[in-house]
Design a protein around this motif. Sequence first.
Motif, PDB file in Angstrom:
ATOM      1  N   ALA B   5      25.539  51.147  80.688  1.00 27.41           N
ATOM      2  CA  ALA B   5      24.607  50.667  79.677  1.00 27.41           C
ATOM      3  C   ALA B   5      23.185  51.044  80.056  1.00 27.41           C
ATOM      4  N   THR B  10      21.258  45.168  80.251  1.00 31.02           N
ATOM      5  CA  THR B  10      22.348  44.492  80.923  1.00 31.02           C
ATOM      6  C   THR B  10      21.889  43.961  82.267  1.00 31.02           C
ATOM      7  N   VAL B  18      32.511  45.073  78.442  1.00 31.70           N
ATOM      8  CA  VAL B  18      31.539  45.002  77.349  1.00 31.70           C
ATOM      9  C   VAL B  18      32.276  44.710  76.041  1.00 31.70           C
ATOM     10  N   ARG B  21      28.607  46.673  72.063  1.00 29.24           N
ATOM     11  CA  ARG B  21      27.657  47.624  72.595  1.00 29.24           C
ATOM     12  C   ARG B  21      26.823  48.174  71.451  1.00 29.24           C
ATOM     13  N   ASP B  41      23.957  45.303  75.232  1.00 29.32           N
ATOM     14  CA  ASP B  41      25.367  45.167  75.593  1.00 29.32           C
ATOM     15  C   ASP B  41      25.670  43.695  75.768  1.00 29.32           C
ATOM     16  N   HIS B  43      28.598  41.182  77.068  1.00 26.33           N
ATOM     17  CA  HIS B  43      29.849  41.183  77.824  1.00 26.33           C
ATOM     18  C   HIS B  43      30.757  40.065  77.354  1.00 26.33           C
TER      19      HIS B  43
END
Lengths: 217, 260
Positions: B5, B10, B18, B21, B41, B43
């Motif tokens: 990323a 991030t 992820v 995105r 991003d 997660h």
Amino acid sequence: MIRQFTSAEFFFLLSAVRWTLLLSAIAFAGGAALGLLVALARTAPWQWLRATAGAYILVFQGTPLLMQLFLVFFGATMVGASVDPLAAAAIGLTLNAAAFLGEIWRGCIQAIPKGQWEASTALGLHYVTRMREIILPQAAKIAVAPTVGFLVMLVKSTSLASIIGFVELTRAGQIVNNATFRPFLVFGIVAAIYFALCWPLSLYARHLEKRFGTVSR
Amino acid sequence: MLTPAPADSTPAGDARPVMIRMAGVEKYYGTYHALKAVNLDVHQGERIVICGPSGSGKSTLIRCINALEHHQGGEIVVDGTQVGKSSRGLDKVRAEVGMVFQSFNLFPHLTVLQNCTLAPRKVRGLAPKEAEAIAMKYLERVRIPEQANKYPGQLSGGQQQRVAIARALCMAPKVMLFDEPTSALDPEMVKEVLDTMISLAQDGMTMICVTHEMGFARQVADRVIFMDKGEIVEEGPPATFFANPKSERTRTFLGQILHH
Ligand SMILES: Nc1ncnc2c1ncn2[C@@H]1O[C@H](COP(=O)(O)OP(=O)(O)OP(=O)(O)O)[C@@H](O)[C@H]1O
Ligand SMILES: [Mg+2]
């Protein structure tokens, strides 16, 4: 030789009401079916479909109903098909009603808040489900009153079918008048019969408007 | 889809996969540039709070994720599926991403239960009984199972918003998006909705919340993102974000919303 206006003439007029009602019913059913397609096309995601439906509405709202009936009736005769006056009137009125109902219902569909479309889209519902389950049921509620109002107009519009020779209430009035030569009496009665048909519908439309206009859950 | 990323989006060391995105996302409304090169991003299991002034593009950002708005540049990938490439992909993304709106947007002509079962039946193809069982589970989860047969108009704002959350959860989404879910609520109802969201966060749901409830951000957010004029200006874990905002714009904004 001039006839008297007797109860026989009166019952002749009354019996012609069924043809007015039949024509109204056919035009309303056909107009509703086609009008729903027009309304859906007017609110479709594709520009060309919206434009096509828009042109349809423009033509049928922008020209006199009488001309439309003439064109269907004489147009059919011209290409060699002999249409009977009922069929011609039914087709003309159906096409016309579809334009008006389509436009009324387009407004009802577009009156549904954007959030309803967004929520159903976000849930992954497809166009058909979204329309059938979410948008149309809500739009139908708003549509009932103006639709019944339009039906009143339609019943009165059927009188134009007399000009292409379909014997409904107005044509029956002309026939009786030609025989009895009592125009004021005859057309007075014809008008009263139309009123008796339309007034309850108008009252019903107003009742529906009140009911659906104020209660929203 | 574990491509590295961009550094600014991030936190270092987040090893979770992820889930969402966004890379170089551009969004225009006509000529108006609403999102400018947005990189983000998110997660799995992460809780993001987005704040920023009115018109800064917060709603636009999350609405691009489930394609309520279509972006023009860059890419958005949700759980491995590109948004905006194919309509199949779009269906998949929308089925996996739940959304809660400021104005609830419940279906007024359907009961609470029907609101909750519609999408599972029509999109997931569940039998009515199955869908109802799931709906009741989530209505219990948001603590209003007794309202199942009422219509939305018969519920308070807070109850309606909890139904909206349950409705989204019935699709078993992998991500939940919230667009100012408490802004339309009377103050006394804000808490019940926030509590529902907090419990969702504790269960590990991946969440992106546009909200100005900074208490909520402090309590549950992994990251707070500040947007202004279509850009992500600053982001960080709530502790640093609130204590030491780096940018002047963030400081001004926090000054405004924390002092009233
Ligand atoms: N459908 C649209 N057409 C044109 N412009 C739009 C549209 N939706 C949003 N915008 C514009 O894009 C910008 C960002 O809007 P957005 O709704 O994302 O802001 P926001 O940060 O959510 O603001 P708020 O806090 O008021 O909800 C605003 O200037 C808005 O006027
Ligand atoms: Mg917004």
